[in-house]
Design an enzyme around this catalytic site. Structure first.
Site, PDB file in Angstrom:
ATOM      1  N   ALA A  54       0.797  -1.235   0.000  1.00 19.89           N
ATOM      2  CA  ALA A  54       0.000   0.000   0.000  1.00 19.89           C
ATOM      3  C   ALA A  54       0.822   1.275   0.000  1.00 19.89           C
ATOM      4  O   ALA A  54       0.271   2.348  -0.240  1.00 19.89           O
ATOM      5  CB  ALA A  54      -0.946   0.004   1.203  1.00 19.89           C
ATOM      6  N   ASP A  67       5.026 -10.300   5.471  1.00 20.96           N
ATOM      7  CA  ASP A  67       5.623 -10.907   4.286  1.00 20.96           C
ATOM      8  C   ASP A  67       4.520 -11.725   3.635  1.00 20.96           C
ATOM      9  O   ASP A  67       4.113 -12.769   4.156  1.00 20.96           O
ATOM     10  CB  ASP A  67       6.798 -11.800   4.697  1.00 20.96           C
ATOM     11  CG  ASP A  67       7.414 -12.537   3.516  1.00 20.96           C
ATOM     12  OD1 ASP A  67       6.883 -12.442   2.388  1.00 20.96           O
ATOM     13  OD2 ASP A  67       8.432 -13.232   3.724  1.00 20.96           O
ATOM     14  N   SER A 117      -0.319  -7.014 -14.867  1.00 23.09           N
ATOM     15  CA  SER A 117       0.518  -6.136 -15.703  1.00 23.09           C
ATOM     16  C   SER A 117       0.314  -6.513 -17.157  1.00 23.09           C
ATOM     17  O   SER A 117       0.010  -7.674 -17.480  1.00 23.09           O
ATOM     18  CB  SER A 117       1.994  -6.299 -15.334  1.00 23.09           C
ATOM     19  OG  SER A 117       2.828  -5.651 -16.289  1.00 23.09           O
ATOM     20  N   TYR A 168       9.228 -12.068 -13.874  1.00 28.20           N
ATOM     21  CA  TYR A 168       8.130 -11.116 -13.709  1.00 28.20           C
ATOM     22  C   TYR A 168       6.987 -11.430 -14.668  1.00 28.20           C
ATOM     23  O   TYR A 168       5.821 -11.477 -14.271  1.00 28.20           O
ATOM     24  CB  TYR A 168       8.645  -9.692 -13.941  1.00 28.20           C
ATOM     25  CG  TYR A 168       7.602  -8.625 -13.735  1.00 28.20           C
ATOM     26  CD1 TYR A 168       7.211  -8.244 -12.455  1.00 28.20           C
ATOM     27  CD2 TYR A 168       7.005  -7.985 -14.822  1.00 28.20           C
ATOM     28  CE1 TYR A 168       6.242  -7.259 -12.259  1.00 28.20           C
ATOM     29  CE2 TYR A 168       6.048  -7.000 -14.642  1.00 28.20           C
ATOM     30  CZ  TYR A 168       5.668  -6.647 -13.351  1.00 28.20           C
ATOM     31  OH  TYR A 168       4.713  -5.677 -13.173  1.00 28.20           O
TER      32      TYR A 168
END
Length: 252
Positions: free
Chosen positions: A13, A62, A143, A156
């Protein structure tokens, strides 16, 4: 005020997109659980949310660790009684290496944060939502890298492709409980992380037909739609917010 009296957990955040989402949700009436790992900005964001008239707590966790994610959800419930919205925003693209130079540790670091973390947060938040019998909204930040790629970003790209698949599968599994699961796939976005790569930033900007990078607030606006009742019949979708960047890349 589209999120009045809702409780939203936002992971990662304190980053550019996560911060914009947390603040936009607060402006719309939600109380916020600010999840962070290392950032010193968490308490500052708590105060920003409070100035907007909403409650907030900062929880260090985590997200690749089951017990820490479980504790995160329990802290949210202890403070706010319930969980209505989860935004899986935390992620990393820190590994930049071509495949022959990658290590197992490189792979694990990205996959554990971006994909395993998304799974664990979804699992434990969904269990809480099911227990509440009130439905819920889960929003994953993916993404455009899931559909196009960049050299040196194998882990990624694989992780974000996994997030998209997880989103679709979780939407089916959670539909009987009236829990909507959707994802946002941002294109190149003007965040502090991207600004450190000035040369890459200009190249990406040149590929966007609208002629500008997305702002974190653009992603937050889409997240608000997915968190609100306006999206009640939308689940299993990946919403691309990229100014047609992916489309333009197909003509390279």
């Amino acid at each position: 005020m589209r999120l009045v009296d809702r409780v939203a957990i936002v992971t990662g955040a304190t980053g550019g997109i996560g911060r914009a989402i947390a603040k936009r949700f607060a402006q719309e009436g939600a109380d916020i659980v600010i999840v962070y790992l290392r950032s010193p900005l968490a308490n500052e964001l708590v105060q920003e949310v409070k100035t907007l008239g909403r409650r907030a707590i900062a929880v260090k966790a985590d997200i690749s660790n089951f017990s820490e994610v479980n504790q995160m959800v329990q802290q949210a419930v202890a403070e706010f009684v319930k969980v209505d919205i989860l935004v899986n925003n935390a992620g990393t693209s820190s590994v930049r290496a071509l495949l022959p130079e990658m290590t197992e540790e490189d792979w694990d670091r990205v996959i554990n944060t971006n994909l395993k973390g998304c799974f664990l947060c979804t699992l434990l938040a969904a269990r809480q939502m099911i227990k509440q019998r009130r439905g819920g909204k889960i929003i994953n930040i993916s993404s455009i890298a899931a559909d196009t790629t960049y050299a040196g970003q194998l882990a990624y790209v694989a992780s974000k492709g996994g997030v998209n698949s997880l989103t679709r599968a979780a939407a089916i599994d959670l539909a009987p409980y009236h829990i909507n699961v959707n994802a946002i796939a941002p294109g190149s976005t003007d965040t502090p992380m991207l600004r450190t790569e000035k040369e890459a930033l200009e190249k990406r900007k040149a590929k966007i037909p609208l002629g500008k990078l997305a702002k974190p607030e653009d992603i937050a606006a889409t997240a608000l739609f997915l968190a609100s009742e306006d999206s009640d019949h939308l689940t299993g979708s990946i919403i691309v917010v990229d100014g047609a960047e992916v489309i333009n890349r197909t003509y390279d």
